[in-house]
Design an enzyme around this catalytic site. Structure first.
Site, PDB file in Angstrom:
ATOM      1  N   LEU A 119       0.805  -1.222   0.000  1.00  0.00           N
ATOM      2  CA  LEU A 119       0.000   0.000   0.000  1.00  0.00           C
ATOM      3  C   LEU A 119       0.838   1.272   0.000  1.00  0.00           C
ATOM      4  O   LEU A 119       1.926   1.320   0.566  1.00  0.00           O
ATOM      5  CB  LEU A 119      -0.903   0.009   1.231  1.00  0.00           C
ATOM      6  CG  LEU A 119      -1.830  -1.194   1.389  1.00  0.00           C
ATOM      7  CD1 LEU A 119      -2.711  -1.009   2.619  1.00  0.00           C
ATOM      8  CD2 LEU A 119      -2.677  -1.425   0.147  1.00  0.00           C
TER       9      LEU A 119
ATOM     10  N   GLY B 232      -1.973   6.462  -2.184  1.00  0.00           N
ATOM     11  CA  GLY B 232      -3.101   6.361  -3.130  1.00  0.00           C
ATOM     12  C   GLY B 232      -4.160   5.406  -2.580  1.00  0.00           C
ATOM     13  O   GLY B 232      -5.353   5.746  -2.529  1.00  0.00           O
ATOM     14  N   HIS B 233      -3.727   4.227  -2.108  1.00  0.00           N
ATOM     15  CA  HIS B 233      -4.687   3.258  -1.542  1.00  0.00           C
ATOM     16  C   HIS B 233      -5.339   3.836  -0.276  1.00  0.00           C
ATOM     17  O   HIS B 233      -6.532   3.673  -0.052  1.00  0.00           O
ATOM     18  CB  HIS B 233      -3.971   1.966  -1.136  1.00  0.00           C
ATOM     19  CG  HIS B 233      -3.282   1.257  -2.249  1.00  0.00           C
ATOM     20  ND1 HIS B 233      -1.916   1.203  -2.383  1.00  0.00           N
ATOM     21  CD2 HIS B 233      -3.779   0.547  -3.299  1.00  0.00           C
ATOM     22  CE1 HIS B 233      -1.594   0.494  -3.442  1.00  0.00           C
ATOM     23  NE2 HIS B 233      -2.694   0.092  -4.031  1.00  0.00           N
TER      24      HIS B 233
END
Ligand code: PAF
Length: 287
Positions: free
Chosen positions: A30, A33-34
């Site tokens: 991750l 953005g995630h």
């Protein structure tokens, strides 16, 4: 509270306790953005399901499924930090130990969104979007989300999922989320870690080119021909896998009447394919 589940049986038992939920599907490793997807989901739902599953079906024979980074401990710490900003929320992380949890041996269905799946990125990566649509379909069946969140960096993937949901009448809202960039413009991606410092610097060509096309068009359909000419010039650099303008809704190459277009690009940086896109809203002269 963050709960980690490693089997589908546990997932189904947990899901039966919740009513409406948000869902963020990922392959892990991750980055911010995630986490922006998770935070948006948590701002809309008190319970969010979050999958971490490196899906073998979306990797081609020459793409390195085994080399894809698995960083569960690090991922969970980022999820916990995001969850702690939303008191009383619950994040259920589904990270199956075995691909058979997601794709039981008895299930051999493939979801194929015809046309869209074999165009542009799908032409270069045959079978990729079938793998994506099949896993997302299966994850939707398991998590039964009210809303599912997808990054718009993978714009074609977003359109494939939207089309699948529409065609199959699935009761889930697909929420596209803005691309998160580093301050210099590079779109965040798990693949960026493979770049050397020199390659990272050179990668700015991608966001700079998209920005310059965006500025050339400057919201006016009259400028599309100028942008098209520029694209032809840029394509002299053979590191572009593609650089194209498409209608944002239909994905058609014919943008003569489009109100919104997406400029999509993949630039080859060594062994890494860097993917990015930019949206342009168009005004058209009165006729
Ligand atoms: O975008 C991704 O990370 C993957 O393609 C997805 C949607 C999680 C399916 O494996």
């Amino acid at each position: 509270m963050v709960i980690l589940l490693r089997t589908t049986q546990e997932l189904e038992a947990e899901r039966s306790k919740d009513s409406t939920v948000g869902f963020v599907p990922t392959m892990g490793n991750l980055h911010q953005g995630h986490i922006s997807l998770l935070e948006c989901a948590l701002s809309e739902y008190s319970t969010v399901y979050f999958s971490i599953f490196v899906n073998p079906k979306q990797f081609g024979p020459n793409e390195d499924f085994n080399r894809y980074p698995r960083t569960l401990e690090h991922d969970i710490s980022l999820i916990e930090k995001a969850q702690s900003k939303f008191p009383n929320s619950k994040v259920v992380v589904y990270s199956p130990l075995d691909p058979k949890e997601v794709f039981p041996e008895s299930s051999n269905q493939t979801i194929s969104v015809l046309g869209l799946s074999t165009d542009l990125e799908g032409k270069i990566r045959p079978g990729h979007f079938d793998g994506v649509a099949t896993v997302v379909y299966r994850l939707f069946k398991l998590t039964k989300p009210t809303t599912a969140y997808f990054g718009l960096k993978d714009y074609q993937q977003y359109l494939v999922i939207k089309k699948m949901v529409k065609d199959l009448n699935m009761p889930v809202k697909i929420q596209g989320m803005p691309i998160i960039r580093e301050t210099d413009g590079l779109a965040l991606s798990s693949l960026n870690q493979y770049l050397t410092p020199e390659q990272k610097e050179a990668s700015l060509i991608l966001s700079k080119t998209l920005k310059s096309l965006h500025n050339t068009i400057s919201g006016k359909s009259e400028n599309l021909a100028k942008a098209q000419k520029l694209i032809q010039d840029y394509l002299a650099d053979k590191n572009w896998n593609y650089l194209e303008m498409r209608d944002s809704e239909t994905f058609s190459r014919d943008i003569s009447f489009s109100k919104n277009i997406t400029i999509l690009a993949v630039y080859q940086m060594g062994t890494t394919r860097l993917l990015d896109n930019m949206q342009v809203a168009l005004s058209r002269p009165e006729v």
